[in-house]
Design a protein around this motif. Sequence first.
Motif, short mmCIF file in Angstrom:
data_model
loop_
_atom_site.label_atom_id
_atom_site.label_comp_id
_atom_site.label_asym_id
_atom_site.label_seq_id
_atom_site.Cartn_x
_atom_site.Cartn_y
_atom_site.Cartn_z
N SER A 134 3.49 23.98 -6.09
CA SER A 134 3.19 23.28 -4.84
C SER A 134 4.32 22.31 -4.52
CB SER A 134 1.88 22.49 -4.94
OG SER A 134 0.79 23.33 -5.23
N PRO A 135 4.66 22.17 -3.22
CA PRO A 135 5.62 21.13 -2.85
C PRO A 135 4.98 19.76 -2.99
CG PRO A 135 4.70 22.15 -0.90
CD PRO A 135 4.18 22.94 -2.07
N ILE A 136 5.78 18.76 -3.31
CA ILE A 136 5.29 17.39 -3.48
C ILE A 136 6.01 16.49 -2.48
CG2 ILE A 136 5.04 15.44 -5.05
CD1 ILE A 136 5.14 17.37 -7.36
N PRO A 137 5.40 16.17 -1.37
CA PRO A 137 6.01 15.22 -0.45
C PRO A 137 5.84 13.80 -0.98
CG PRO A 137 3.87 15.86 0.38
CD PRO A 137 4.11 16.67 -0.86
N HIS A 138 6.79 12.93 -0.69
CA HIS A 138 6.71 11.55 -1.16
C HIS A 138 7.04 10.58 -0.03
CE1 HIS A 138 7.61 7.77 -2.90
NE2 HIS A 138 8.92 7.92 -2.86
N ILE A 139 6.09 9.71 0.29
CA ILE A 139 6.29 8.61 1.22
C ILE A 139 5.74 7.36 0.56
CG2 ILE A 139 5.83 7.66 3.51
CD1 ILE A 139 5.22 10.48 4.46
N ASP A 140 6.58 6.34 0.40
CA ASP A 140 6.13 5.11 -0.24
C ASP A 140 6.54 3.91 0.60
OD1 ASP A 140 4.92 3.58 -2.29
OD2 ASP A 140 6.91 3.11 -3.08
N TYR A 141 5.55 3.21 1.14
CA TYR A 141 5.80 2.01 1.94
C TYR A 141 4.80 0.94 1.54
CZ TYR A 141 5.95 -1.22 5.85
OH TYR A 141 6.05 -2.35 6.61
N ASP A 142 5.29 -0.29 1.34
CA ASP A 142 4.42 -1.38 0.93
C ASP A 142 4.99 -2.70 1.44
OD1 ASP A 142 2.92 -3.30 -0.39
OD2 ASP A 142 2.74 -2.13 -2.22
N ASN A 143 4.28 -3.35 2.33
CA ASN A 143 4.75 -4.64 2.84
C ASN A 143 3.94 -5.81 2.31
OD1 ASN A 143 2.36 -4.58 4.28
ND2 ASN A 143 3.31 -4.39 6.29
N LEU A 203 0.78 -6.15 2.54
CA LEU A 203 -0.50 -6.17 3.24
C LEU A 203 -1.05 -4.76 3.43
CD1 LEU A 203 0.28 -8.81 6.03
CD2 LEU A 203 -1.04 -9.15 3.92
N PHE A 204 -0.14 -3.83 3.72
CA PHE A 204 -0.50 -2.44 4.02
C PHE A 204 0.39 -1.52 3.19
CE2 PHE A 204 0.56 1.38 6.50
CZ PHE A 204 -0.71 1.96 6.59
N PHE A 205 -0.14 -0.40 2.73
CA PHE A 205 0.68 0.53 1.98
C PHE A 205 0.38 1.98 2.36
CE2 PHE A 205 -3.12 -0.04 -0.65
CZ PHE A 205 -3.47 1.27 -0.96
N VAL A 246 -6.80 -6.37 -0.06
CA VAL A 246 -7.79 -7.43 0.15
C VAL A 246 -7.31 -8.69 -0.57
CG1 VAL A 246 -10.17 -8.12 -0.24
CG2 VAL A 246 -9.64 -5.75 0.33
N TYR A 247 -6.67 -8.48 -1.72
CA TYR A 247 -6.10 -9.60 -2.49
C TYR A 247 -4.81 -9.11 -3.12
CZ TYR A 247 -5.39 -13.02 -6.20
OH TYR A 247 -4.84 -13.96 -7.02
N HIS A 248 -3.77 -9.96 -3.11
CA HIS A 248 -2.47 -9.53 -3.61
C HIS A 248 -1.74 -10.74 -4.18
CE1 HIS A 248 1.17 -6.68 -2.74
NE2 HIS A 248 0.85 -6.77 -4.01
N GLY A 269 -8.76 1.63 0.61
CA GLY A 269 -7.98 2.67 1.27
C GLY A 269 -8.67 4.01 1.26
N ALA A 270 -7.91 5.00 1.68
CA ALA A 270 -8.39 6.38 1.72
C ALA A 270 -7.40 7.26 0.97
CB ALA A 270 -8.53 6.87 3.15
#
Length: 249
Positions: A48-57, A59-61, A71-73, A82-83
């Motif tokens: 299977s192909p493995i796509p990768h997207i990683d973003y983290d500011n 507050l949101f990822f 909720v806490y960081h 999350g989902a």
Amino acid sequence: MKKIPYALSFLSIIALGTTQIALAEPTSLGIGIGWENSPYKSYSAHYSPIPHIDYDNGLFFIDDLSAGIYVYHSEDQSISLGARYLSNEFKPHNSDNHQLKQLDSRHATLLTEIEYSLITNWGVFSSSVGADMLNKSNSILVNSDYTVPYMQGNFIVAPTIGINWANGKHNSYYYGISHKESSRSGLRYFNANSSLTPYAEIAVQYSFTENMATFGGIHIDKLTGDAADSPMVDKNTVTSIYMGVSYNF
């Protein structure tokens, strides 16, 4: 499912049940390939192909096939909501077993998850609870794991041990045999109870440059209880191997 908020981010790929590693950057994109065998009878291993997207500011990822908010960081702890895409599935035509070909398909779904992560001097602990939000499997999944990352120059190794608990509805959906299916296939009726799945993994990453890196690893699940005893199953060990490249912006 964001496992490490600062020093490392563990990139969960659900279709293979794997954990990858990348240096923490505002945005990271990549692609890879994975191989996985299946516990189902006469069900071919697949790539299977493995796509990768990683973003983290903070507050949101976005983490490949999952996304959420914190909720806490803090520097060493986080709680997120999350989902996550749960890629478990069964397609009768992918099995060479005549009886399994008579069964109904089992489909992937989305999980709503809450997760807690703790970074210590001795490693990283993470625990999560997820529930099926599409009412396909009515799954409830509980996971706990412990990772001890080791960094030497541009090379990172992260061994992980963990355990998953799945409720009976999850196991009955993916491993059970209904009365109608039993009549069609000749397999015995099977209503599965909850079970535990311990697992182990070794994930590695090597950074060629400040921006380019390669990753890979091996993940092993051990089915137990009714998941392993299902008439659909003839292997209680599921292995996945993966590798790929990523670019950090």
